[in-house]
Design a protein around this motif. Structure first.
Motif, PDB file in Angstrom:
ATOM      1  N   LEU A  32       0.638  -0.763  -0.303  1.00  0.00           N
ATOM      2  CA  LEU A  32      -0.016  -0.102  -0.037  1.00  0.00           C
ATOM      3  C   LEU A  32       0.921   1.530   0.165  1.00  0.00           C
ATOM      4  N   LYS A  35       2.540   1.367  -3.708  1.00  0.00           N
ATOM      5  CA  LYS A  35       1.542   1.742  -4.858  1.00  0.00           C
ATOM      6  C   LYS A  35       0.983   3.459  -4.684  1.00  0.00           C
ATOM      7  N   GLU A  36       1.133   3.648  -3.570  1.00  0.00           N
ATOM      8  CA  GLU A  36       1.050   5.435  -2.786  1.00  0.00           C
ATOM      9  C   GLU A  36       2.195   6.019  -3.893  1.00  0.00           C
TER      10      GLU A  36
END
Length: 90
Positions: A32, A35-36
């Protein structure tokens, strides 16, 4: 040998189930975070760029091999710019 696995290997796999679940959760959290950064760069960032951004943002670097592994595992790759066919070579 029903599943073509040794008994000791099977019991070792059973014993490490909790550890695998913890590492999966850890991988997902790291995914996560990566991915950000990847989305902020519109997908035009590879593992080297991600490595530098992670070191800058998190304060502690994440191993480049782990970044590569997570990119493969969660299927996100750098977009490679296509060459301009009209560019003249002098």
């Amino acid at each position: 040998e029903v599943a073509k696995v040794s008994p000791s290997g099977y019991y070792k796999w059973l014993q490490n189930g909790e550890k695998r679940a913890l590492s999966e959760e850890s991988d997902y959290q790291d995914y996560l975070f990566l991915k950000e950064i990847y989305d902020q760069a519109n997908g035009k960032i590879g593992y080297r760029g991600l490595y530098m951004e992670v070191a800058e943002k998190a304060g502690r670097p994440m191993n480049h091999k782990k970044i590569l592994r997570l990119m493969r595992k969660f299927h996100f790759f750098a977009k490679v710019r296509r060459a301009n066919p009209y560019r003249t070579l002098a």
